[in-house]
Design a protein around this motif. Structure first.
Motif, PDB file in Angstrom:
ATOM      1  N   GLY B  16       0.843  -1.215  -0.044  1.00 30.01           N
ATOM      2  CA  GLY B  16       0.075  -0.004  -0.087  1.00 30.01           C
ATOM      3  C   GLY B  16       0.903   1.409   0.020  1.00 30.01           C
ATOM      4  O   GLY B  16       0.308   2.296  -0.062  1.00 30.01           O
ATOM      5  N   HIS B  17       2.019   1.044   0.262  1.00 35.69           N
ATOM      6  CA  HIS B  17       3.052   2.221   0.148  1.00 35.69           C
ATOM      7  C   HIS B  17       4.003   2.314  -0.990  1.00 35.69           C
ATOM      8  O   HIS B  17       4.169   1.189  -1.748  1.00 35.69           O
ATOM      9  CB  HIS B  17       3.866   2.237   1.569  1.00 35.69           C
ATOM     10  CG  HIS B  17       3.126   2.437   2.539  1.00 35.69           C
ATOM     11  ND1 HIS B  17       2.941   3.585   3.167  1.00 35.69           N
ATOM     12  CD2 HIS B  17       2.191   1.829   3.638  1.00 35.69           C
ATOM     13  CE1 HIS B  17       2.329   3.688   4.452  1.00 35.69           C
ATOM     14  NE2 HIS B  17       1.923   2.475   4.369  1.00 35.69           N
ATOM     15  N   GLY B  18       4.389   3.442  -1.444  1.00 33.54           N
ATOM     16  CA  GLY B  18       5.406   3.297  -2.248  1.00 33.54           C
ATOM     17  C   GLY B  18       5.164   3.501  -3.774  1.00 33.54           C
ATOM     18  O   GLY B  18       4.038   3.419  -4.218  1.00 33.54           O
ATOM     19  N   MET B  19       6.197   3.170  -4.543  1.00 32.23           N
ATOM     20  CA  MET B  19       6.171   3.282  -6.151  1.00 32.23           C
ATOM     21  C   MET B  19       7.095   2.381  -6.573  1.00 32.23           C
ATOM     22  O   MET B  19       8.197   2.252  -6.041  1.00 32.23           O
ATOM     23  CB  MET B  19       6.310   4.766  -6.309  1.00 32.23           C
ATOM     24  CG  MET B  19       5.672   4.996  -7.847  1.00 32.23           C
ATOM     25  SD  MET B  19       6.549   6.494  -8.438  1.00 32.23           S
ATOM     26  CE  MET B  19       7.836   5.279  -9.229  1.00 32.23           C
ATOM     27  N   MET B  20       6.806   1.738  -7.669  1.00 31.26           N
ATOM     28  CA  MET B  20       8.007   1.135  -8.490  1.00 31.26           C
ATOM     29  C   MET B  20       8.011   1.731  -9.850  1.00 31.26           C
ATOM     30  O   MET B  20       7.089   2.068 -10.685  1.00 31.26           O
ATOM     31  CB  MET B  20       7.190  -0.210  -8.655  1.00 31.26           C
ATOM     32  CG  MET B  20       8.154  -1.276  -9.180  1.00 31.26           C
ATOM     33  SD  MET B  20       7.512  -3.149  -9.004  1.00 31.26           S
ATOM     34  CE  MET B  20       6.911  -3.432 -10.520  1.00 31.26           C
ATOM     35  N   TYR B  21       9.363   1.927 -10.144  1.00 32.70           N
ATOM     36  CA  TYR B  21       9.586   2.439 -11.401  1.00 32.70           C
ATOM     37  C   TYR B  21      10.200   1.483 -12.239  1.00 32.70           C
ATOM     38  O   TYR B  21      11.275   0.846 -11.747  1.00 32.70           O
ATOM     39  CB  TYR B  21      10.592   3.777 -11.264  1.00 32.70           C
ATOM     40  CG  TYR B  21      11.116   4.110 -12.536  1.00 32.70           C
ATOM     41  CD1 TYR B  21      12.560   4.080 -12.625  1.00 32.70           C
ATOM     42  CD2 TYR B  21      10.444   4.629 -13.470  1.00 32.70           C
ATOM     43  CE1 TYR B  21      13.361   4.724 -13.616  1.00 32.70           C
ATOM     44  CE2 TYR B  21      11.044   5.201 -14.629  1.00 32.70           C
ATOM     45  CZ  TYR B  21      12.318   5.260 -14.822  1.00 32.70           C
ATOM     46  OH  TYR B  21      12.741   5.592 -15.836  1.00 32.70           O
ATOM     47  N   VAL B  22       9.925   1.101 -13.554  1.00 32.65           N
ATOM     48  CA  VAL B  22      10.615   0.050 -14.239  1.00 32.65           C
ATOM     49  C   VAL B  22      11.288   1.027 -15.157  1.00 32.65           C
ATOM     50  O   VAL B  22      10.603   1.645 -16.247  1.00 32.65           O
ATOM     51  CB  VAL B  22       9.385  -0.608 -15.173  1.00 32.65           C
ATOM     52  CG1 VAL B  22      10.091  -1.812 -15.676  1.00 32.65           C
ATOM     53  CG2 VAL B  22       8.598  -1.292 -13.705  1.00 32.65           C
ATOM     54  N   ARG B  23      12.502   0.736 -15.411  1.00 33.19           N
ATOM     55  CA  ARG B  23      13.250   1.316 -16.600  1.00 33.19           C
ATOM     56  C   ARG B  23      13.040   0.368 -17.809  1.00 33.19           C
ATOM     57  O   ARG B  23      12.953  -0.759 -17.662  1.00 33.19           O
ATOM     58  CB  ARG B  23      14.896   1.308 -16.230  1.00 33.19           C
ATOM     59  CG  ARG B  23      15.358   2.847 -16.717  1.00 33.19           C
ATOM     60  CD  ARG B  23      16.441   2.922 -15.945  1.00 33.19           C
ATOM     61  NE  ARG B  23      17.506   1.872 -15.814  1.00 33.19           N
ATOM     62  CZ  ARG B  23      18.795   1.818 -15.187  1.00 33.19           C
ATOM     63  NH1 ARG B  23      18.915   2.967 -14.681  1.00 33.19           N
ATOM     64  NH2 ARG B  23      19.292   1.066 -15.082  1.00 33.19           N
ATOM     65  N   ASN B  24      13.387   0.903 -19.081  1.00 29.25           N
ATOM     66  CA  ASN B  24      13.170   0.013 -20.096  1.00 29.25           C
ATOM     67  C   ASN B  24      14.155  -1.005 -20.325  1.00 29.25           C
ATOM     68  O   ASN B  24      13.904  -1.895 -21.015  1.00 29.25           O
ATOM     69  CB  ASN B  24      13.275   1.285 -21.437  1.00 29.25           C
ATOM     70  CG  ASN B  24      12.041   1.465 -21.813  1.00 29.25           C
ATOM     71  OD1 ASN B  24      11.058   1.391 -21.086  1.00 29.25           O
ATOM     72  ND2 ASN B  24      12.001   2.448 -22.848  1.00 29.25           N
TER      73      ASN B  24
END
Lengths: 122, 168
Positions: B16-24
């Motif tokens: 429920g917290h935070g964020m995920m960033y996916v690089r190419n």
């Protein structure tokens, strides 16, 4: 993704960049997100390959910068906006897909597209 | 469900917290909050940012390498559910976190050793230099009961109280 949004084409169908025109099946739908099928026009293409500039194709959205929100609360954002060119049945036009693809595309009957992706984000 | 670590500050990311960033290139970066995400976007190196765990471990502020961290190593092989294993794990978790806290307290104590005497020395020096702010120099000469404390621990009570008042 709104109309007129440019996105990279993440496969080797020959198109490089496409611009979203519409979402098929909805009269005035504004936003298309990951896993949605869109109608797009090819804006930039690899020379000497089938899709030429200004050819209308269908595509499924694989990645967006806006990302998506998962049920477990995790928000996922990608590096770019990207779509994979498909034909009317949902089969990919190219043979390879580049870059990671969100799992949500699989749920929308685009299993074949997703299976040729190098990395599927669960 | 898995508790992840923030890429920037190494804190736990609860669901429920935070964020995920996916690089190419399909590399995934998880962040516990937008503070970490923004620092990442600014291209800051967490090894140089003082409040991150990585910095602290690198610069010896915290317990860097210890066997108690082995329990939290990421394991990718799923375990078949076994009630006894679960029970033992829960007990072990408790014991291990206790020992880790003890060791961290020890590291802190080691780091802070000698701080008190050094502080005291600095305070005395400051008092000697700045006594004119508290008492006029002539007053010190007139009243023999008022003297500046010597370097040793024996200190006049009145002067010590003044030093406390000055320090606060």
């Amino acid at each position: 993704m709104r109309p007129q949004t440019y996105s990279n084409v993440a496969d080797n169908s020959g198109a490089r960049e496409s611009m979203r025109i519409r979402v098929p099946g909805a009269s005035n739908r504004q936003y298309a997100s990951i896993g949605d099928m869109i109608v797009a026009v090819v804006r930039e293409a690899v020379p000497n390959m089938p899709p030429k500039g200004s050819e209308v194709v269908r595509a499924v959205i694989a990645r967006t910068r806006k990302g998506l929100n998962r049920d477990n609360g995790m928000a996922i954002r990608f590096d770019d906006n990207a779509a994979v060119a498909i034909d009317r049945e949902g089969n990919p036009k190219g043979t390879r897909v580049f870059g990671p693809v969100a799992r949500e595309s699989r749920e929308c009957h685009f299993a074949k597209t997703v299976s040729s992706a190098p990395e599927v984000l669960r | 469900m898995r508790l992840e670590k923030c890429w920037f500050c190494s804190s736990t990311i609860y669901p429920g917290h935070g964020m995920m960033y996916v690089r190419n290139d399909a590399k995934i970066f998880r962040f516990c909050r937008s503070k970490c995400h923004k620092n990442f976007k600014m291209k800051r190196n967490p090894r140089k940012v003082k409040w991150t765990k990585i910095y602290r471990k690198l610069h010896g502020k915290e317990l860097p390498q210890d066997t108690t961290f082995e329990l939290e190593r990421k394991r990718n092989r799923p375990e078949r559910y076994d009630r006894n294993v679960v029970e033992d794990t829960v007990k072990a978790m408790k014991k291990i976190s206790e020992t880790r806290e003890e060791r961290e307290a020890q590291t802190l104590a080691n780091r802070m050793r000698g701080k008190k005497t050094q502080q005291r020395r600095e305070d005395l020096a400051e008092l000697q230099q700045g006594i004119h702010l508290v008492k006029a120099p002539t007053a010190l000469l007139e009243e023999p009961s008022l003297t500046l404390p010597k370097e040793k621990m024996k200190v006049k009570v009145s002067v010590e109280q003044e030093s406390k008042a000055m320090e606060s």
